[in-house]
Each structure stands twice: as C-alpha cells, then as structure tokens.
Design an enzyme around this catalytic site. Structure first.
Site, PDB file in Angstrom:
ATOM      1  N   ASP A   1       0.830  -1.207   0.000  1.00  0.00           N
ATOM      2  CA  ASP A   1       0.000   0.000   0.000  1.00  0.00           C
ATOM      3  C   ASP A   1       0.869   1.264   0.000  1.00  0.00           C
ATOM      4  OD1 ASP A   1      -2.016   1.827   0.368  1.00  0.00           O
ATOM      5  OD2 ASP A   1      -2.942   0.794   2.068  1.00  0.00           O
TER       6      ASP A   1
ATOM      7  N   GLY B   1      -5.229   3.649  -7.812  1.00  0.00           N
ATOM      8  CA  GLY B   1      -5.472   3.903  -9.234  1.00  0.00           C
ATOM      9  C   GLY B   1      -4.608   4.991  -9.848  1.00  0.00           C
TER      10      GLY B   1
ATOM     11  N   ASP C   1     -10.644   4.048  -1.148  1.00  0.00           N
ATOM     12  CA  ASP C   1     -11.271   3.036  -0.282  1.00  0.00           C
ATOM     13  C   ASP C   1     -12.791   3.005  -0.435  1.00  0.00           C
ATOM     14  OD1 ASP C   1      -8.690   2.909   0.579  1.00  0.00           O
ATOM     15  OD2 ASP C   1      -9.151   3.099   2.708  1.00  0.00           O
TER      16      ASP C   1
END
Ligand code: GLA
Length: 653
Positions: free
Chosen positions: A392, A434, A455
C-alpha cells in the site's frame, strides 16, 4: 345548506389552527441523529464530521450538525411545520476535491437547493417555508463527483413549527430475501477449477467441493510431487517441471458423486482467477488480532465458504511491531504473538495467508513500512509462510520525488524483484488507489492485482460509484492480472473494534456481488465471519454467480448500455455463453435519493440482441435463482428492483 356551512367552517378552522398556536423551535442537533443517514463517518452534534468546531468559509458556528455526503434525514412535520432555517456549507476541514449540494425537500419536491458548493465557499442562508408539508427531507449530495472529502455542515439549523413536534422518520429497512437455492447434499465440485503455482514452490489447493460430509476425494493425473488428502480434499506438494495438466477429481458421499477436471499450471502465473478470500480491514481495521484472523480461517471451513472457493485469509494493516530488531528484522506486534503458527494453522486447512505492508516508512495506519528493508521483509514473510502481499503506497508519497510514471512504478518494481527471490509463491496486490492509470501498467511491474480506486465504504454512492466506473479498465484484466475495485462491504463491517450491519440494502448487496463477479474483481469479504447471517452467506455461496467471477478466460465485463436509470453489462465466458447484468441504478436526482414512502420501485429492463452482440435462440438462465427462464429468440426483458440487479447467463442454442 347547514352541512356546507359546517364544512366551510372546518376548512377555515384547519387553515388557521396553526396561527392560534405558539410557534416552537427545534434544532436539528436536538433531533435523533441515529435516523440521519451518512455515507462516511458518524454525524456529529455541534462539531464537524471530523470532530472540529463547525466552520464554513471561515465563519464559526456554535450549533449545528456535522455530516458527510451523502447525507439524508427525513422528518415528519405532521403538516405543522412553519419554516426551516440553517447556514449550509462545506466545513473548512474539507479537502480541495470536496463538492456538495444541499437540498431541502418537502413531500417529494425540492423546496430549496444550494447549487454546487466548494470548500471555502461562504455559508448559504437557508430559509424555507414549510406550510402544509407533511414530510421534509434534508439531503446533501456528492455534488455529482464522488463523496471524497465531502464534509458538510448544517449549521444553526432549526425548524419552526406549531403544535406537534417534528420527528425524524426511521430510514426504510428493506427486508432481506434469499435467492440462492440451498446447497444440495450430493457432492458438487465448485470453482475455481484452475490453479497456478511456481516451479518447486509449495502448492496448497483445497478442492472447493460442497455436499454432505464426510466426502471422499480421489484423483487421477496428479503430477509427480503432489498428493491429495482423500478426506479433506487438500492437494499439497511441489512440482519440479513447468507445464499445464488436468487432474480428474472425484468427490463422493452416500448421496452420489461429482467428477471434474482441475487444471494446474506450473511455472506460469499465479492468481489465474481473481483471488477469493477475506481481509481484516473492513471489519476490524487497525484493531485486528491473531485470534480474529485464526477465527476467520476456521469460519471459512465451518461455514462452508471454503467449499465454494474462498481460500485467502488476508491480514491488513495493524499487525506490525513498532520497531525493527537491531538486525533490521520486521516483527509482528503483541496482537500477533506467532505468525508462523498462524500460517501453519491456515495452511493445514488448505487455505492461504496474506499480509500487508507499504513501500513507505509508514503504512497508512502509521505502522512500520518496508522502506529500505524490502528483501529482508519479503524473506521474513516467506519464512512465516505468507502467500499474498498487499503493498500500500501510503507514506511513500513523501519519498517519491513526483508523480511521474517512473516514480509511481519504482517501489512496486523493487518489491517484485524481492518476491521473485524468495522460495515461496506470493501473490502481489498493488494498492495505490489507481494513480497514473495503474491498470495500464500493473501487470508490467509484476502485480497480480491492483486497486483502481480509493477506499470503499458501505454506501450506495461509494459501492456503485466505484463499481459502475470500472468499464475503462476492462481491457487490462486477464488471468494473473486483475483490476481491484476494493473489498466487499456485506455483513458486519466497521473498520474498527465496533461492528455494525452494512448500510447497503439487500438489493444493493445483490448488485455489489453481481457487479464484482462481472468485473472479474478479486472477491475479498470484509466482514466478521463469526457473525455470518443466512442472507450474507447466501450472497457468498452462489456457485453460478461465483462461476462468472472465476471463469478461466478471465474477461472483465464491459458496459453495453446506460440510461439515466439503468445499465446493462456483459461478460464473455469460456464456454461461449455470456453473463449479462441488468441494473436499475436509479436516477442520480435528489428526489430519487430519498425513499418517501418505503415502497421498492421496479423497472422493466430489456436486452436487445443487437446491442449485446448476440444472435439467434438463447437459453436464458437466472443465476441468483439458478433457474432456466426459457428460450428467447430476439428479445428478453425483466423487472429489476431499485438499486438491484438481474444476473443472467445466455447460452446460444
Ligand atoms: C489504505 C488502503 C485500505 C487499508 C488501509 C490500511 O487506506 O486503501 O484498503 O489497507 O490503508 O491502513
């Protein structure tokens, strides 16, 4: 004559009744805010949604309600309302991307609207007459984009009324309804039926088979190095030679048997169908513990989910210790006393264990990231037995010099190299929301899946906003490479220790699972599996719906048509049939956003052969009901519930 007079008197008396009564005031912040719907966070009294003093365009307010788009409250005025007053605007804590529109509505009509508002705009003065209105709604829309950062305030908001006090109306609770037929007692080998592993890397594959236990498994064509446990149906071992081969598997019990081919590809790619599993984030957030993860793995087996292909148990953020060892080793924190034992427990059930980290110094939750320890961490995870990594971006934003493609890709390429070095297959999930059109290059940097959006939350605007905007990513999905529109928000969710039921209605949940299946999206359940209710379980165990998601051809659905209120999507499947999703999305209008009378609306949606590129006779099957609907020659139509779906499979005759 006498009657007419009396009638006239009654009308006049009613009209003036209010004026004889004293005007009273009730503030919005005095009302029952549990009835006020909010699509992110919790409504706050006299504070912004983030808990700061209310402030709009630099002006401070003592009173009011801090909310977040989309936000709705329906109030019963009993026809006794006089006027509504407020100062409305985006709270100064909102980001630059924020935009909303405020609406005051009465009995289905717009009485006042703010126009589009941006962060920093001065508050709009709201003064709306309510004479004769039975039901008033306050609504904050996302301003036509997405709900991101839409922190909206109804400051100094109050209703003037006569007599009976206005009361918030309970949002309509739609009853759940189960479409998935009960799982038969006879054995059935479900999906996925393809599996990829590296050469000489540990294989763990639990044959997804339903039917009354005990089941007895047997197989022919098992390649050298693999063994099948006849009782559990778990295939383990290692294969030294690359290649593809079919294993003919049989599952048997007293009621019958089922035989299917399972195709194994060695030395090619991992994640040949979208990963199906569970992730801790949408339920436990940062409070996740080892016991909860272990319980999720046990629940996969005990609830039967594993019989329908659910295999990954993924730990999200919150497992990491605060400091590395002197040798730089990353440890788990006290909530995870023994990662290796946890992985062994998960593997013993034929399931896989996933983990989470960031290329930055810190994860999004403020835990240690893998910055400058990438290989060491990959080795640590492999030594524990980790099978899946979600990586992440988070604080890497501070390390990256800019947002050029090179900088966006760099940390993901580095970790790819490290994962290639370790002696374990680790599925690689990129999470960077993205940026830079990751779908276009996610495969090139070695990802097996990549998040395409921010999210998800458990609201229609979030789920539908994400799901229905995935069309542009379709060309990039294929076996081993998947677009990831984020995790599922069904069942008990909460992003922290306190859980609650998803806010999606039953129809919205059918849309969610259908759309994610059509999109060939990774299916990661985000709820507490120890509290699975029958409805949620039925959503997750429909093998004909799962078969669409797990189709070996790996095509992502494309949008065929869109009107103001409906959409039609199509996904081509390996056997030449096509899956079709007909969705009644509803108009993105404020009048439609409020459910005034509790009735579920329906709409007839039709499939035009031309638009869907089909010809001739088609056998049409309803996938949720697992029922043939008949043979259709040139047209088909179906009634679809508001925010719901009809999911079909068309087989050419
Ligand atoms: C980001 C991700 C989420 C979750 C959290 C954890 O917000 O997008 O999916 O992993 O971080 O902190």
């Amino acid at each position: 004559m006498k009657l007419k007079k009396m009638l006239l008197y009654a009308i006049v008396a009613t009209a003036f009744a209010g004026c004889n009564q004293p005007i009273k005031t009730i503030y919005l912040d005095e009302m029952d805010l549990s009835k006020m719907e909010i699509d992110w966070g919790e409504n706050q009294i006299n504070k912004s949604v983030d808990g700061n003093p209310l402030s709009i365009g630099g002006e401070r307010f003592e009173r009011g309600v801090g909310t977040h788009a989309e936000s709705k409250i329906l109030v019963n005025l009993h026809g006794k309302g006089k006027a509504f007053f407020a100062k409305a605007g985006l709270d100064d804590e909102s980001g630059d991307l924020a935009s909303v529109e405020f609406f005051v509505m009465g009995d289905g009509k717009i009485l006042w609207q703010s126009g589009l508002m941006k962060n920093g705009d001065p508050p709009k003065n709201v003064e709306v007459a309510l004479d004769g209105i039975q039901k008033m709604a306050l609504y904050v829309s996302d301003g036509g984009d997405y709900i991101h950062y839409d922190h909206a305030d109804w400051a100094n908001a109050y209703i003037e009324f006569y007599g009976e006090k206005p009361v918030p109306i309970e949002p309509v609770e739609h009853e759940t309804y189960i479409l998935t037929p009960p799982v038969p007692k006879t054995p059935r080998i479900n999906y996925p039926r393809v599996y990829g592993a590296g050469r000489d890397k540990p294989v763990i594959f639990r044959i997804p088979a339903s039917g009354e236990r005990p089941l007895k498994f047997s197989a022919s064509g098992l390649s050298k190095g693999l063994t099948l446990d006849a009782t559990t149906g778990i295939i383990t071992g290692k294969v030294a030679h690359p290649g593809s081969f079919d294993i003919r598997v049989t599952a048997e019990n007293d009621n019958g048997k089922d035989t299917q081919d399972i195709r194994i590809h060695i030395g090619h790619k991992l994640a040949l169908t979208p990963p199906m599993g569970w992730n801790s984030w949408n339920c436990w957030g940062l409070s996740v513990t080892q016991d909860q993860v272990k319980a999720a793995a046990d629940a996969f087996v005990n609830s039967g989910l594993a019989d329908h292909g659910w295999a990954f148990i993924n730990i999200d953020d919150g497992w990491e210790a605060a400091e590395r060892t002197n040798a730089g080793e990353l440890l788990s924190n006290e909530k995870f006393p023994d990662m290796k034992a946890l992985a062994d427990h998960v593997h013993a059930q034929g399931l896989k264990l996933g983990i989470y980290s960031s290329p930055g110094t810190e994860t999004c939750g403020g835990y240690l990231g893998s910055w400058e320890h990438e290989l060491q961490d990959a080795r640590t995870w492999a030594s524990w037995g980790i099978d899946y990594l979600k990586y992440d971006w988070c604080s890497y934003g501070k390390i990256a010099t800019d947002r050029s493609l090179e900088e966006l890709q760099k940390p993901y390429r580095i970790m790819r190299k490290c994962l290639d070095i370790v002696d374990r297959d680790i599925i690689y999930s990129l999470c960077q929301y993205g940026m830079g059109d990751v779908s276009v290059w996610g495969e090139e940097v070695g990802g097996n899946l990549w998040r395409t959006t921010g999210d998800i939350t458990d609201s229609w605007s979030s789920m539908a906003g994400i799901g229905f905007s995935q069309n542009k990513n379709s060309p990039f999905a294929k076996p081993g490479s998947w677009n990831d529109p984020d995790m599922l928000v069904v069942g008990q969710v909460g992003w922290g220790p306190d859980l609650r039921k998803t806010k999606l209605t039953p129809d919205e949940q059918y849309t969610h699972i259908s759309l994610w299946s059509m999109l060939a999206a990774p299916l990661l359940i985000g709820c507490d599996l120890s509290q699975l209710d029958d409805f949620t379980l039925s959503l997750l165990t429909n093998d004909e719906v799962i078969a669409v998601n797990q189709d070996p051809m790996g095509m992502q659905a494309t949008k065929v048509f869109q009107t103001d209120e409906t959409q039609g999507w199509k996904k081509e499947l390996l056997d030449g049939s096509i899956a079709i999703g007909l969705f009644y999305t509803g108009k993105a209008s404020p009048e439609e956003a409020i459910i005034w009378d509790g009735e579920i609306k329906t709409k007839t949606i039709s499939v035009s052969w031309d638009a869907f590129g089909i010809s001739g006779k088609q056998k049409v099957r309803d996938l949720w009901r697992q029922k043939d609907l008949g043979i259709f020659e040139d047209s088909f139509e179906s009634s679809v519930n508001y925010h719901g779906v009809v999911l079909l499979r068309f087989f050419p005759e």
